[in-house]
Design a protein around this motif. Structure first.
Motif, PDB file in Angstrom:
ATOM      1  N   GLU A 142       0.810  -1.224   0.000  1.00 26.79           N
ATOM      2  CA  GLU A 142       0.000   0.000   0.000  1.00 26.79           C
ATOM      3  C   GLU A 142       0.848   1.281   0.000  1.00 26.79           C
ATOM      4  O   GLU A 142       0.557   2.225   0.744  1.00 26.79           O
ATOM      5  N   TYR A 188       1.534   3.577  -5.111  1.00 25.39           N
ATOM      6  CA  TYR A 188       0.781   4.593  -5.856  1.00 25.39           C
ATOM      7  C   TYR A 188       1.034   5.999  -5.335  1.00 25.39           C
ATOM      8  O   TYR A 188       0.602   6.983  -5.934  1.00 25.39           O
ATOM      9  N   ASN A 205      -3.907  -1.392  -3.029  1.00 28.68           N
ATOM     10  CA  ASN A 205      -5.378  -1.421  -3.000  1.00 28.68           C
ATOM     11  C   ASN A 205      -5.996  -0.387  -3.920  1.00 28.68           C
ATOM     12  O   ASN A 205      -7.208  -0.383  -4.110  1.00 28.68           O
ATOM     13  N   TYR A 206      -5.181   0.538  -4.425  1.00 27.75           N
ATOM     14  CA  TYR A 206      -5.690   1.652  -5.247  1.00 27.75           C
ATOM     15  C   TYR A 206      -5.153   1.462  -6.655  1.00 27.75           C
ATOM     16  O   TYR A 206      -3.955   1.663  -6.897  1.00 27.75           O
ATOM     17  N   CYS A 213     -12.408   1.922  -5.681  1.00 27.29           N
ATOM     18  CA  CYS A 213     -11.431   2.729  -4.934  1.00 27.29           C
ATOM     19  C   CYS A 213     -11.136   4.055  -5.626  1.00 27.29           C
ATOM     20  O   CYS A 213     -10.398   4.876  -5.090  1.00 27.29           O
ATOM     21  N   HIS A 214     -11.701   4.310  -6.790  1.00 26.36           N
ATOM     22  CA  HIS A 214     -11.294   5.489  -7.563  1.00 26.36           C
ATOM     23  C   HIS A 214     -11.498   6.805  -6.808  1.00 26.36           C
ATOM     24  O   HIS A 214     -10.750   7.753  -6.999  1.00 26.36           O
ATOM     25  N   TRP A 239     -10.858   7.514  -3.864  1.00 26.45           N
ATOM     26  CA  TRP A 239      -9.819   7.818  -2.874  1.00 26.45           C
ATOM     27  C   TRP A 239      -8.930   8.972  -3.327  1.00 26.45           C
ATOM     28  O   TRP A 239      -8.418   9.728  -2.513  1.00 26.45           O
ATOM     29  N   THR A 260      -1.670  10.963  -6.212  1.00 28.96           N
ATOM     30  CA  THR A 260      -1.563   9.501  -6.322  1.00 28.96           C
ATOM     31  C   THR A 260      -1.572   9.110  -7.801  1.00 28.96           C
ATOM     32  O   THR A 260      -1.958   9.904  -8.651  1.00 28.96           O
ATOM     33  N   LEU A 309      -3.229   6.428 -10.350  1.00 30.11           N
ATOM     34  CA  LEU A 309      -4.271   5.408 -10.522  1.00 30.11           C
ATOM     35  C   LEU A 309      -3.995   4.659 -11.829  1.00 30.11           C
ATOM     36  O   LEU A 309      -4.474   5.062 -12.892  1.00 30.11           O
ATOM     37  N   TRP A 360     -14.183   6.233   3.163  1.00 33.07           N
ATOM     38  CA  TRP A 360     -13.522   5.718   1.959  1.00 33.07           C
ATOM     39  C   TRP A 360     -14.492   5.074   0.978  1.00 33.07           C
ATOM     40  O   TRP A 360     -14.181   4.946  -0.205  1.00 33.07           O
TER      41      TRP A 360
END
Ligand SMILES: C[S@@+](CC[C@H](N)C(=O)[O-])C[C@H]1O[C@@H](n2cnc3c(N)ncnc32)[C@H](O)[C@@H]1O
Length: 235
Positions: free
Chosen positions: A119, A122, A149-150, A157-158, A160, A168, A170, A207
């Motif tokens: 984790e 990203y 996780n992203y 999860c988008h 986040w 971050t 993606l 979240w």
């Protein structure tokens, strides 16, 4: 006034997380997806492992119990995370923690048999450079194991990206694979690791929209990326 460097923002943000006790809190969230990764890694007692973006160091300590004749180095850009990690690890003889960033890992080349990272990837300001640095510090025959996780393939999860206070990346599994390959890795692959944690009937965190979305996110699971540094050296 000049914009703060991405590394400075990351450090400040994760220093805050650590001071709020969130470093320790991540262990219970990330353990259910990390245990299947560790099973696949099949660590041997004499291995040297880098835990990249180690946070409060729980994974470094877990791995240290498996590589009893080797060494574990936990590295994080946040001084406060490293302070927490060191304080919790005084009894682990084969673990050390260093402050450093993936843009320039403060360690010699060809040392580690594995790089593990949970984790964190990203957040790396330059993932291509971070992977090239992982490749550099690995021995021939060693491998990198990156769990996140992203990622783009998991639509739950988008959101986040807007919630997190730092930039971050993606990316999809295929895009991450391409970065691994460009960094020099071979036998590159990605797979999903579903999170078996039971979902509560109601969800009130920030979240996910609701418990159903959390359940869907966990069912799809985390993205595990692996790649090998070709060559003899380990077998
Ligand atoms: C979400 S936390 C996860 C921490 C830990 N791996 C865990 O599972 O509990 C992400 C961690 O990655 C670290 N990190 C992010 N970008 C980094 C970089 N470029 N270099 C080193 N550490 C980084 C952060 O400081 C933070 O401690």
């Amino acid at each position: 006034m000049a914009e703060a460097k991405p590394e400075t923002k990351l450090r400040e943000e994760f220093d805050r997380w650590a001071a709020d006790g969130r470093g320790e809190g991540m262990e219970s969230d990330h353990l259910p997806i990390t245990l299947p990764m560790l099973a696949r890694m099949d660590l041997q007692a004499d291995e040297n492992v880098l835990d990249a973006g180690c946070g409060s160091g729980w994974l470094s300590r877990l791995i240290s119990g498996r590589v009893t004749q080797g060494r574990v180095v936990g590295m994080d850009i946040s001084e406060e995370m490293i302070r927490h990690a060191r304080r919790a690890s005084v009894d682990a003889a084969n673990v050390m923690f260093i402050i450093g960033g993936l843009d320039e890992i403060p360690w010699e080349s060809h040392f580690f048999t594995r790089v593990a990272s949970v984790e964190s990837a990203y957040y790396w300001p330059d993932p291509a450079r971070g992977l090239a640095e992982c490749f550099r510090v690995l021995r021939e025959g060693g491998s990198a194991w990156i769990l996140i996780n992203y990622y783009r393939d998991n639509p739950y999860c988008h959101q986040w990206g807007e919630t997190l206070a730092v930039p971050t990346h993606l990316l999809s599994g295929s895009e991450w694979e391409a970065l691994f390959t460009a960094a020099g890795f071979s036998d590159v692959s990605h797979t999903n690791i579903p999170d078996p944690t039971p979902t509560p009937a109601a969800y009130t965190g920030r979240w996910f929209r609701d418990a159903a979305e959390l359940a869907a996110f966990r069912a799809m699971g985390a993205l595990l990326l692996t790649g090998k540094k070709a060559g003899a050296g380990l077998e």
